[in-house]
Enzyme design. Structure first.
Site, PDB file in Angstrom:
ATOM      1  N   GLY A   1       0.818  -1.220   0.000  1.00  0.00           N
ATOM      2  CA  GLY A   1       0.000   0.000   0.000  1.00  0.00           C
ATOM      3  C   GLY A   1       0.841   1.255   0.000  1.00  0.00           C
ATOM      4  N   ILE A   2       2.053   1.166  -0.542  1.00  0.00           N
ATOM      5  CA  ILE A   2       2.959   2.334  -0.520  1.00  0.00           C
ATOM      6  C   ILE A   2       2.439   3.484  -1.380  1.00  0.00           C
ATOM      7  N   THR A   3       1.579   3.175  -2.358  1.00  0.00           N
ATOM      8  CA  THR A   3       1.051   4.246  -3.213  1.00  0.00           C
ATOM      9  C   THR A   3      -0.109   5.001  -2.549  1.00  0.00           C
ATOM     10  N   GLY A   4      -0.550   4.538  -1.385  1.00  0.00           N
ATOM     11  CA  GLY A   4      -1.666   5.189  -0.690  1.00  0.00           C
ATOM     12  C   GLY A   4      -1.200   6.347   0.180  1.00  0.00           C
TER      13      GLY A   4
ATOM     14  N   ASP B   1      -1.091   6.723   3.558  1.00  0.00           N
ATOM     15  CA  ASP B   1      -0.200   6.378   4.664  1.00  0.00           C
ATOM     16  C   ASP B   1       1.127   5.833   4.171  1.00  0.00           C
TER      17      ASP B   1
ATOM     18  N   ALA C   1      -1.865  -2.123   2.638  1.00  0.00           N
ATOM     19  CA  ALA C   1      -2.725  -2.312   1.466  1.00  0.00           C
ATOM     20  C   ALA C   1      -4.107  -2.778   1.892  1.00  0.00           C
TER      21      ALA C   1
ATOM     22  N   SER D   1      -8.399  -0.855  12.159  1.00  0.00           N
ATOM     23  CA  SER D   1      -9.186   0.378  12.007  1.00  0.00           C
ATOM     24  C   SER D   1     -10.221   0.566  13.106  1.00  0.00           C
TER      25      SER D   1
ATOM     26  N   GLU E   1     -12.971   1.590  12.496  1.00  0.00           N
ATOM     27  CA  GLU E   1     -14.241   1.142  11.896  1.00  0.00           C
ATOM     28  C   GLU E   1     -14.696  -0.179  12.532  1.00  0.00           C
TER      29      GLU E   1
ATOM     30  N   TYR F   1     -16.338  -3.586   5.134  1.00  0.00           N
ATOM     31  CA  TYR F   1     -14.947  -3.173   5.398  1.00  0.00           C
ATOM     32  C   TYR F   1     -14.596  -3.407   6.863  1.00  0.00           C
TER      33      TYR F   1
ATOM     34  N   HIS G   1      -7.388   9.293   9.953  1.00  0.00           N
ATOM     35  CA  HIS G   1      -6.300  10.263   9.829  1.00  0.00           C
ATOM     36  C   HIS G   1      -6.226  10.758   8.397  1.00  0.00           C
TER      37      HIS G   1
HETATM   38  P1  NAP Z   1      -5.398   4.228   0.695  1.00  0.00           P
HETATM   39  O1  NAP Z   1      -4.884   5.611   0.441  1.00  0.00           O
HETATM   40  O2  NAP Z   1      -6.738   3.852   0.171  1.00  0.00           O
HETATM   41  O3  NAP Z   1      -4.298   3.192   0.113  1.00  0.00           O
HETATM   42  C1  NAP Z   1      -4.598   1.843  -0.050  1.00  0.00           C
HETATM   43  C2  NAP Z   1      -3.410   1.153  -0.689  1.00  0.00           C
HETATM   44  O4  NAP Z   1      -3.700  -0.249  -0.852  1.00  0.00           O
HETATM   45  C3  NAP Z   1      -3.045   1.681  -2.087  1.00  0.00           C
HETATM   46  O5  NAP Z   1      -1.642   1.735  -2.189  1.00  0.00           O
HETATM   47  C4  NAP Z   1      -3.595   0.597  -3.008  1.00  0.00           C
HETATM   48  O6  NAP Z   1      -2.924   0.509  -4.240  1.00  0.00           O
HETATM   49  C5  NAP Z   1      -3.308  -0.639  -2.155  1.00  0.00           C
HETATM   50  N1  NAP Z   1      -4.053  -1.836  -2.561  1.00  0.00           N
HETATM   51  C6  NAP Z   1      -5.383  -1.976  -2.719  1.00  0.00           C
HETATM   52  N2  NAP Z   1      -5.690  -3.227  -3.085  1.00  0.00           N
HETATM   53  C7  NAP Z   1      -4.525  -3.913  -3.171  1.00  0.00           C
HETATM   54  C8  NAP Z   1      -4.189  -5.238  -3.497  1.00  0.00           C
HETATM   55  N3  NAP Z   1      -5.100  -6.148  -3.844  1.00  0.00           N
HETATM   56  N4  NAP Z   1      -2.884  -5.604  -3.454  1.00  0.00           N
HETATM   57  C9  NAP Z   1      -1.928  -4.701  -3.134  1.00  0.00           C
HETATM   58  N5  NAP Z   1      -2.190  -3.407  -2.832  1.00  0.00           N
HETATM   59  C10 NAP Z   1      -3.478  -3.029  -2.850  1.00  0.00           C
HETATM   60  O7  NAP Z   1      -5.413   3.934   2.259  1.00  0.00           O
HETATM   61  P2  NAP Z   1      -4.721   4.737   3.481  1.00  0.00           P
HETATM   62  O8  NAP Z   1      -5.645   5.809   3.937  1.00  0.00           O
HETATM   63  O9  NAP Z   1      -3.327   5.054   3.134  1.00  0.00           O
HETATM   64  O10 NAP Z   1      -4.768   3.626   4.628  1.00  0.00           O
HETATM   65  C11 NAP Z   1      -3.721   2.668   4.772  1.00  0.00           C
HETATM   66  C12 NAP Z   1      -4.246   1.455   5.518  1.00  0.00           C
HETATM   67  O11 NAP Z   1      -4.712   1.847   6.805  1.00  0.00           O
HETATM   68  C13 NAP Z   1      -5.429   0.754   4.851  1.00  0.00           C
HETATM   69  O12 NAP Z   1      -5.317  -0.620   5.149  1.00  0.00           O
HETATM   70  C14 NAP Z   1      -6.641   1.322   5.566  1.00  0.00           C
HETATM   71  O13 NAP Z   1      -7.725   0.422   5.503  1.00  0.00           O
HETATM   72  C15 NAP Z   1      -6.076   1.465   6.967  1.00  0.00           C
HETATM   73  N6  NAP Z   1      -6.669   2.508   7.803  1.00  0.00           N
HETATM   74  C16 NAP Z   1      -6.722   3.790   7.332  1.00  0.00           C
HETATM   75  C17 NAP Z   1      -7.239   4.784   8.151  1.00  0.00           C
HETATM   76  C18 NAP Z   1      -7.304   6.212   7.675  1.00  0.00           C
HETATM   77  O14 NAP Z   1      -8.007   7.008   8.318  1.00  0.00           O
HETATM   78  N7  NAP Z   1      -6.587   6.585   6.619  1.00  0.00           N
HETATM   79  C19 NAP Z   1      -7.676   4.469   9.457  1.00  0.00           C
HETATM   80  C20 NAP Z   1      -7.566   3.153   9.899  1.00  0.00           C
HETATM   81  C21 NAP Z   1      -7.047   2.177   9.074  1.00  0.00           C
HETATM   82  P3  NAP Z   1      -3.383   1.327  -5.558  1.00  0.00           P
HETATM   83  O15 NAP Z   1      -2.680   2.662  -5.472  1.00  0.00           O
HETATM   84  O16 NAP Z   1      -2.907   0.467  -6.659  1.00  0.00           O
HETATM   85  O17 NAP Z   1      -4.880   1.482  -5.484  1.00  0.00           O
HETATM   86  N1  GDD Z   2     -16.882   9.597   1.951  1.00  0.00           N
HETATM   87  C1  GDD Z   2     -17.932  10.357   2.266  1.00  0.00           C
HETATM   88  N2  GDD Z   2     -18.519  11.120   1.304  1.00  0.00           N
HETATM   89  N3  GDD Z   2     -18.382  10.350   3.540  1.00  0.00           N
HETATM   90  C2  GDD Z   2     -19.423  11.146   3.851  1.00  0.00           C
HETATM   91  C3  GDD Z   2     -20.051  11.965   2.904  1.00  0.00           C
HETATM   92  C4  GDD Z   2     -19.584  11.940   1.561  1.00  0.00           C
HETATM   93  O1  GDD Z   2     -20.085  12.621   0.676  1.00  0.00           O
HETATM   94  N4  GDD Z   2     -21.045  12.653   3.525  1.00  0.00           N
HETATM   95  C5  GDD Z   2     -21.038  12.286   4.816  1.00  0.00           C
HETATM   96  N5  GDD Z   2     -20.059  11.367   5.015  1.00  0.00           N
HETATM   97  C6  GDD Z   2     -19.762  10.682   6.288  1.00  0.00           C
HETATM   98  C7  GDD Z   2     -19.763   9.164   6.181  1.00  0.00           C
HETATM   99  O2  GDD Z   2     -21.112   8.680   6.202  1.00  0.00           O
HETATM  100  C8  GDD Z   2     -18.970   8.808   7.434  1.00  0.00           C
HETATM  101  O3  GDD Z   2     -19.816   8.779   8.557  1.00  0.00           O
HETATM  102  C9  GDD Z   2     -17.985   9.975   7.592  1.00  0.00           C
HETATM  103  O4  GDD Z   2     -18.460  11.014   6.705  1.00  0.00           O
HETATM  104  C10 GDD Z   2     -16.554   9.642   7.245  1.00  0.00           C
HETATM  105  O5  GDD Z   2     -16.515   8.999   5.988  1.00  0.00           O
HETATM  106  P1  GDD Z   2     -15.117   8.705   5.228  1.00  0.00           P
HETATM  107  O6  GDD Z   2     -14.321   9.939   5.131  1.00  0.00           O
HETATM  108  O7  GDD Z   2     -15.463   7.995   3.961  1.00  0.00           O
HETATM  109  O8  GDD Z   2     -14.340   7.777   6.255  1.00  0.00           O
HETATM  110  P2  GDD Z   2     -14.775   6.507   7.116  1.00  0.00           P
HETATM  111  O9  GDD Z   2     -14.825   6.935   8.556  1.00  0.00           O
HETATM  112  O10 GDD Z   2     -15.955   5.829   6.560  1.00  0.00           O
HETATM  113  O11 GDD Z   2     -13.539   5.527   6.885  1.00  0.00           O
HETATM  114  C11 GDD Z   2     -12.192   6.009   7.005  1.00  0.00           C
HETATM  115  O12 GDD Z   2     -11.755   5.874   8.325  1.00  0.00           O
HETATM  116  C12 GDD Z   2     -11.653   4.518   8.798  1.00  0.00           C
HETATM  117  C13 GDD Z   2     -11.186   4.592  10.263  1.00  0.00           C
HETATM  118  O13 GDD Z   2     -12.271   4.805  11.096  1.00  0.00           O
HETATM  119  C14 GDD Z   2     -11.343   5.203   6.023  1.00  0.00           C
HETATM  120  O14 GDD Z   2     -10.054   5.790   5.949  1.00  0.00           O
HETATM  121  C15 GDD Z   2     -11.179   3.771   6.458  1.00  0.00           C
HETATM  122  O15 GDD Z   2     -10.236   3.105   5.617  1.00  0.00           O
HETATM  123  C16 GDD Z   2     -10.669   3.783   7.912  1.00  0.00           C
HETATM  124  O16 GDD Z   2     -10.465   2.484   8.383  1.00  0.00           O
END
Ligand code: NAP
Ligand code: GDD
Length: 326
Positions: A9-12, A14, A80, A124, A126, A148, A178
């Site tokens: 997930g290096i392209t994401g 985090d 990832a 997460s 979530e 998810y 984050h």
């Molecule tokens: P992100 O921006 O959506 O990045 C996801 C990464 O996973 C991308 O590099 C994507 O590659 C890669 N990926 C998806 N499917 C794959 C597969 N089948 N094989 C290999 N790589 C794959 O997510 P992020 O926000 O950086 O989050 C990083 C991790 O933390 C995720 O696991 C997410 O669920 C978890 N997390 C995030 C948050 C948050 O708030 N950001 C909170 C809690 C947990 P492509 O570029 O090719 O799509």
């Molecule tokens: N995406 C999105 N788009 N969310 C919306 C919108 C909209 O137009 N309007 C309201 N929301 C509300 C969603 O219903 C949710 O309650 C909240 O905004 C946050 O949505 P997201 O930003 O999509 O994040 P998330 O909390 O569902 O999930 C993220 O955080 C998780 C950790 O708690 C993701 O990064 C997950 O990968 C991560 O695990």
């Protein structure tokens, strides 16, 4: 000994921040990337001459084993995932396969190739879903509300199981939301900051959103990757909640974002049923007490500063003042 880290997930979002941090710490960084017909390296373009990217996919066990055998990392960070909650409702099987079972594929590859590898699983908040207590800690029971969240709960428990069954140094970071200027455009914070910038620059006239009352514990991604790194530097593996301890509604995020550029969000936000979810997570707020005590980790970016950072970055990006990564 060379410190060599593999990041899936290096392209994401985090992955890009973690790669920067590990390079600063003197690591050799290897990033696993999946095959794509288009280039997905926007967030790591500035690191291209300092990291190695290697092919692999969480859906393909052989690619994981081969990658570990060839590159012999000392640490693996599994970031990832199919990480967008809304998509998990329309693609529940794919989400389970990548976000859930993908963790087992990687853990099993580690067990087979080199059980001394230290492992980080991106769990997460979530998983807390319909929360059973406030605030949420490492001891709070899970009640996921999306495919998810269910997949992440599986990923969490299989990490614990491999730790207990095979004595792997496998840690699970239960990270709350984050954000950053590198956040994907589909997530609500970046959707807001990006549309606010467009409205300010005159290229958009409204912002369509779903549930404005959902509350999240939002921190800065740059801070959260440090917690991941710290977990793998501990003598013993463990599970940690990483959060700010503050919660704010989507409505409040809009108010601060629009207010920052002198606009009233109520004039621009349009409620659109398409962005409501079949089951919602209404409130998340975590306690980072254990991460603070054991890892010495604290967040450094306050909520208002995070919102304004994201709006300013999108204005710079859209007005051509900066490249995509800042
Ligand atoms: P992100 O921006 O959506 O990045 C996801 C990464 O996973 C991308 O590099 C994507 O590659 C890669 N990926 C998806 N499917 C794959 C597969 N089948 N094989 C290999 N790589 C794959 O997510 P992020 O926000 O950086 O989050 C990083 C991790 O933390 C995720 O696991 C997410 O669920 C978890 N997390 C995030 C948050 C948050 O708030 N950001 C909170 C809690 C947990 P492509 O570029 O090719 O799509
Ligand atoms: N995406 C999105 N788009 N969310 C919306 C919108 C909209 O137009 N309007 C309201 N929301 C509300 C969603 O219903 C949710 O309650 C909240 O905004 C946050 O949505 P997201 O930003 O999509 O994040 P998330 O909390 O569902 O999930 C993220 O955080 C998780 C950790 O708690 C993701 O990064 C997950 O990968 C991560 O695990």
């Amino acid at each position: 000994m060379t410190k060599r880290a593999l990041i899936t997930g290096i392209t994401g979002q985090d992955g890009s921040y973690l790669a920067e941090l590990l390079l600063d710490e003197g690591y050799e960084v290897i990033g696993m990337v999946r095959r794509s017909s288009t280039v997905t390296f926007e967030r790591i373009a500035h690191l291209q001459d300092r990291i190695a990217t290697v092919p692999g996919d969480l859906l393909d066990q052989a690619s994981l084993i081969d990658l570990l055998r060839t590159h012999r990392p000392t640490e693996v960070y599994n970031l990832a995932a199919q990480s967008f909650v809304q998509t998990s409702f329309s693609q529940p099987v794919l989400t389970g396969d990548v976000t859930g079972l993908g963790v087992t594929r990687l853990l099993d590859a580690i067990r087979i190739v080199d059980p001394d590898i230290r492992f980080y699983q991106a769990s997460s908040s979530e998983m807390f879903g319909k929360v059973v207590e406030v605030p949420q800690s490492e001891d709070t029971p899970f009640y996921p509300r999306s495919p998810y969240g269910v997949a992440k709960q599986y990923g969490h428990w299989i990490t614990v199981n491999y730790r207990e069954s095979y004595d792997l140094h496998a840690s699970s970071g239960i990270l709350f939301n984050h954000e950053s200027p590198r956040r994907g455009l589909e997530f609500v914070t970046r959707k807001i900051s990006n549309t606010v910038a467009k409205i300010k620059l005159g290229t958009a006239s409204e912002l369509r959103l779903g549930n404005l009352e959902a509350e999240r514990d939002w921190g800065f991604a740059g801070d959260y990757v440090r917690a991941m790194y710290l977990m793998l530097q501990q003598d013993a593996p463990d599970d940690y909640v990483v959060a700010t301890g503050e919660t704010h509604s989507v409505r409040r995020f809009c108010e601060v974002a629009f207010g920052h550029v002198g606009l009233d969000y109520e004039q621009y936000v349009v409620i659109d049923e398409a962005f409501y979810r079949p089951a919602e997570v209404d409130l998340l707020i975590g306690t980072p007490a254990k991460a603070e005590k054991v890892l010495g980790w604290t967040p450094t970016v306050a909520f208002e500063d995070l919102v304004t950072m994201m709006v300013d970055a999108d204005i710079d990006l859209l007005s051509g003042r900066l490249g995509p990564i800042s």
